[in-house]
Each structure stands twice: as C-alpha cells, then as structure tokens.
Design an enzyme around this catalytic site. Structure first.
Site, short mmCIF file in Angstrom:
data_model
loop_
_atom_site.label_atom_id
_atom_site.label_comp_id
_atom_site.label_asym_id
_atom_site.label_seq_id
_atom_site.Cartn_x
_atom_site.Cartn_y
_atom_site.Cartn_z
N HIS B 30 0.85 -1.20 0.00
CA HIS B 30 0.00 0.00 0.00
C HIS B 30 0.88 1.24 0.00
O HIS B 30 2.10 1.15 0.16
CB HIS B 30 -0.97 -0.01 1.19
CG HIS B 30 -0.33 0.10 2.54
ND1 HIS B 30 0.58 -0.82 3.01
CD2 HIS B 30 -0.47 1.02 3.53
CE1 HIS B 30 0.96 -0.47 4.23
NE2 HIS B 30 0.35 0.64 4.56
N HIS B 32 1.40 3.89 1.97
CA HIS B 32 1.91 4.66 3.09
C HIS B 32 3.44 4.62 3.00
O HIS B 32 4.03 3.60 2.62
CB HIS B 32 1.44 4.08 4.43
CG HIS B 32 0.01 4.47 4.76
ND1 HIS B 32 -0.81 3.72 5.58
CD2 HIS B 32 -0.72 5.55 4.35
CE1 HIS B 32 -1.99 4.32 5.67
NE2 HIS B 32 -1.96 5.42 4.94
N ASP B 34 6.09 4.35 4.78
CA ASP B 34 7.01 3.35 5.35
C ASP B 34 7.02 2.06 4.55
O ASP B 34 7.82 1.17 4.83
CB ASP B 34 6.69 3.09 6.84
CG ASP B 34 5.22 2.77 7.09
OD1 ASP B 34 4.36 3.26 6.33
OD2 ASP B 34 4.94 2.04 8.06
N HIS B 35 6.16 1.97 3.53
CA HIS B 35 6.12 0.76 2.70
C HIS B 35 6.62 0.99 1.28
O HIS B 35 6.74 0.03 0.52
CB HIS B 35 4.70 0.18 2.68
CG HIS B 35 4.27 -0.27 4.04
ND1 HIS B 35 4.32 -1.57 4.44
CD2 HIS B 35 3.86 0.44 5.13
CE1 HIS B 35 3.93 -1.66 5.71
NE2 HIS B 35 3.64 -0.45 6.14
N HIS B 110 -7.22 -1.86 5.74
CA HIS B 110 -6.43 -0.73 6.25
C HIS B 110 -7.11 0.58 5.86
O HIS B 110 -8.20 0.57 5.29
CB HIS B 110 -5.00 -0.84 5.70
CG HIS B 110 -4.00 -0.07 6.49
ND1 HIS B 110 -4.01 -0.01 7.85
CD2 HIS B 110 -2.95 0.69 6.10
CE1 HIS B 110 -3.01 0.75 8.27
NE2 HIS B 110 -2.35 1.19 7.23
N ASP B 181 -0.07 -4.22 6.69
CA ASP B 181 -0.81 -3.36 7.61
C ASP B 181 -2.27 -3.73 7.52
O ASP B 181 -2.88 -3.59 6.46
CB ASP B 181 -0.66 -1.88 7.22
CG ASP B 181 0.66 -1.29 7.67
OD1 ASP B 181 1.61 -2.06 7.88
OD2 ASP B 181 0.74 -0.06 7.82
N HIS B 239 6.26 -4.88 12.39
CA HIS B 239 5.60 -3.58 12.32
C HIS B 239 5.22 -3.05 13.71
O HIS B 239 4.17 -2.45 13.91
CB HIS B 239 4.35 -3.68 11.43
CG HIS B 239 3.90 -2.36 10.86
ND1 HIS B 239 2.95 -1.57 11.48
CD2 HIS B 239 4.26 -1.68 9.76
CE1 HIS B 239 2.74 -0.48 10.76
NE2 HIS B 239 3.53 -0.52 9.71
#
Lengths: 273, 273
Positions: B30, B32, B34-35, B110, B181, B239
C-alpha cells in the site's frame, strides 16, 4: 535550514541527534534522487510527529507535483501548512529575507535545472562598550541610536555620543555558499564572491577531468579554482564519486589551487567564524 | 522478490550484503510511506548500475504515477524495462505464475487500499528412488512419467512401474503469506489457510486494542488468532509501534493464542522448511 535531502536523511538526523522538528526551511538544489529522495520521508515524519508549524520548501518546478502526487495517493492531509517556493534556474534571486539572514539562489551548470544557495548573515546591532557605559549613564534613545550605528546628536547636530567611541565594530558578517552539482563554471564566482565558507562539489579527481566535463560535474581542482577566484574564506569539498575510497588525492589537488580546502565528512560539524 | 520497500531499503540491502541486482519482482502492499519511500532510490540505483533486465513492480493504482512523475522531473530514461502491474484491493487475485511458484494478492483492511501477498511453491517433479533404478534400467519415457507422478503403463493399461514403488513422496509445498498493515480481520484466514509461514503485523499490545481498532492495525494477540484459525506453520510478528522498546510482551501475548510465534528482527533470515 536543511539543504538537499537524499534518501535516509531523517535516519542520519536521528543518528547524529539533530532535532529535525526545528527545521523550518528546506532547500532542494535539483531533482536528481540523491538530492531529494529523503524529502517525502521527512515530510511524513513531521506529519506523524504532529508538527503544526509552517514548513517552507524551496526547489525546482516539479517538486511540488512530486510531493502532491504522493500525498494524494496515501490519502494524507498534512497537519501543518506546507509552502512551496519554486526556484529560478536562470537568474540569481533573493528567495528568503529574515531578520538575521537572507538566502539567494544562483544558477549552476548541471544536466537538469539546478541552483546553488547563498546564505548571508545580515548586519546586526553593534555592541556597546561596557566600560564607557559605566562612566556615563546614557539615555535609552542614545543607546538605540548607537546600536544601530548612528551617532547620537543634539538639536544643533553636535555629536554627543559617537558610535566609534561607544561601540565595538560589528563582527564581520558570515556567509555560506552551497554548490551541489555543477560542471566547472566561472560564472558562479560572481554570485559567491567573498563567502566565508564555500561548499563545492568535487565528484572527480584530475585523472577524470574529461568525464567531469561530460557529466556536468567538477574535479576537486575545479572547486579550488572557483574558491580562489571567488576569494572565499574556506572551501569544503563533497559529492565524491564512490570510486574514491581514499579522498586524500582529491584534497591535495584542490589545495594546489586553494590551500584553505577541507574534505566534508558525514556527521562532522563545520563552524563559520 | 522484495515485498515492500521503506526508506533506506537499499542501504539495508547493502549492509546485509544482499545482492539487490537479483531482484526481479517488487511487491508494494500500500502507499503509506514506510512501505514504499525506498522504491525510487532502488529504481535509481538499478539504473545507475546499468541494469538491463526487466523489473516488475506490483502495487496499488497510483504507484505508477508516483514513479513516472519522478522520472519525468529528473529527466531520466531508464536503461531497463519497468513493468507495472496494479493490484486489486477488492478481491483475491493471481498476479504472478512462474515455473516454481505463484503469487496471489488478497484484500487487507487498512485505511487505504492495501493487499496481502501469498507466495506459493508449485508442485515440482518427484524424485526417483536410487536403489530401484539400480535394480531396473528404466526407459526415459518411464522416468519422465514417474517424475510427473504418473504410473508407467503398457498398451493394455497395466502398470509396469508405479509411482508409489519408484519415487519418493514429494516434499510438502512451502508458502509464505505477508500481511503488512491490517486491522483484525477474520476474512484474511481463508486466503492464507495452511501457509508454512505467516508474517502478520502486530503494531500494538493488548493494552492498546482500542487504538489498534481505530487505526486499522492489529495487536499481537490478533495476529495469533489469525494464525491459529488459518492453521499456519509459524507466525512471524512485525511492524511494532516504536513505543515498545521491549518486544517480549508482544511475543507472549501472541503466543498465548498461537505458540509457534516468533518476532521478526532486522537482518535475520527466517527459513521455511
């Protein structure tokens, strides 16, 4: 103020215990990844850390689109105002005027639009000579006038307290010039004349001069020539090609042109005095 | 194969001496930061390292725009073909079929479109029993048939060499499920049933269950419940919220639900057997 923001900048800031919430201005010289791939991560961290203060980013046209597209697809509405100011890659420009300093951009000669940055301290108030104040009790009006560098006069324009007698001469103003990625370009000299400290890229050594010309990068000696002609205080080299495991030849080649040259290294603080 | 690519991934790959030129498939769960904030840096490094081999990126709609905008503004034409395959956040989908494995995506729950990934080994050829081959010299036809799990028969359909007698039973097929997530969601169970190894996020401990529900994240216990219901081999947690300096309470809480639980840690290799 943060100049350029490669991947992992926030990781390095944490490692060196620099409080990055204090950053109010970010300057991006150009849109090659090693100069801005850490920007979104920093913006995201500001957001997650509940920043509310304005953040101003100066950078080339297009950087706004890069930021906006990523915020859109992550469905993020930032907690803080973000102001974007596009830089001008063609001409010198004053982009920031603060009480104590100003910032100018100037064109560099790279493969894509790229600007240098000059941060200049502005003339501050003069300091009064303590001993003189003990001798005479000066009125507040006189003190204000003297600190601003103006003699204090009576109605008939006679000097009662002179700046020369009552104040120290102001500290010389400091300035920092930053030339991220650029081919050798004598045009730069006029923009950075007399800077206290010049950071200038030195991607290659003399043996790769041809390659430097082709890729719009500089040799260490090129940086030295620019520093000498601009009559700067000190020169700081950086942006070394990964081929140089030992940087001392680069330092030597630059020092042959400009003796007050130093190598920039990660995590080291360089002071301007 | 690389699943998700946070900022600094290429730095970590170098640190752990993983040859990242070998990566052919990148899966992004996805959008976000941090990914995926390390993805452009990795693509750039492939380019600078003169990669010519195809790179395939699987990820949510919009990731293609994020990549394209950045290549455009840096005036970069990649040396290698880059294929982008959008993932489907609504339904399970087979996204990659290779000789030895296949990859499926399935929906996670999510705040923005997010998918899990399941990498499944495909049934391979059976191995012949050495001793039996020494007894009888088998024709090549028979060998091929047996390795594929088919008895070798004569024209009247009589079994001459049987799979059971001449080959070892195949090794159990391994599979790896990755749930980056997600809020607690029993719907996930059906997609990952029987996986050898399940990675499931465990952002919070039991004391933050409310917060987990609000932010569409899971507790360690949630991950354990999913693992137990899906009857996976092992569960790997990850995570973790930065608030947990000591991760052992998370591990204990998950183990209360599913004993075969482990903490994922940076730089450690986990084997599937």
């Amino acid at each position: 103020m943060l100049i350029d923001c490669g991947e992992g900048t926030q990781i390095q800031l944490r490692k060196f215990k620099l409080k990055f919430s204090k950053i109010d201005y970010i300057f991006i010289s150009h849109l090659h990844g090693d100069h801005f791939f850490g920007l979104m991560g920093l913006i995201s961290s500001f957001h997650l850390n509940k920043r509310t203060r304005l953040l101003t980013i100066f950078g080339p046209n297009g950087l706004d689109e890069i930021i906006t597209v990523q915020l859109k697809h992550s469905n993020t509405r930032l907690n803080f105002p973000l102001r974007f100011v596009p830089t001008n890659p063609e001409n010198e420009e004053l982009i920031l005027e603060e009480k104590k300093f100003q910032v100018l951009t100037f064109p560099l000669k790279h493969r894509i639009a790229c600007t240098g940055f000059l941060i200049k301290e502005k003339s501050g108030l003069r300091n009064l000579i303590k001993e003189k104040l003990l001798e005479n009790k000066l009125p507040l009006e006189a003190i204000n006038s003297l600190r601003q560098g103006k003699d204090f006069k009576d109605e008939s324009e006679n000097v009662i307290y002179s700046v020369k007698e009552y104040t120290h001469p102001p500290r010389p103003l400091r300035s920092y010039a930053f030339c991220s990625d650029t081919g050798f370009d004598m045009e730069i000299v006029k923009y950075i004349k007399g800077a206290s400290l010049l950071y200038h890229e030195a991607t290659f050594g003399n043996e790769e001069k041809e390659r430097a010309r082709e890729t719009f990068h500089s040799t260490a000696a090129d940086a030295g020539v620019i520093a000498r002609n601009a009559m700067v205080g000190k020169l700081l080299l950086g942006h070394y090609s990964t081929r140089y495991l030992d940087l001392s030849p680069l330092l030597e080649e630059a020092r042959a042109e400009f003796p007050e040259t130093y190598l920039s290294e990660e995590g080291i603080t360089y002071t301007l005095d």
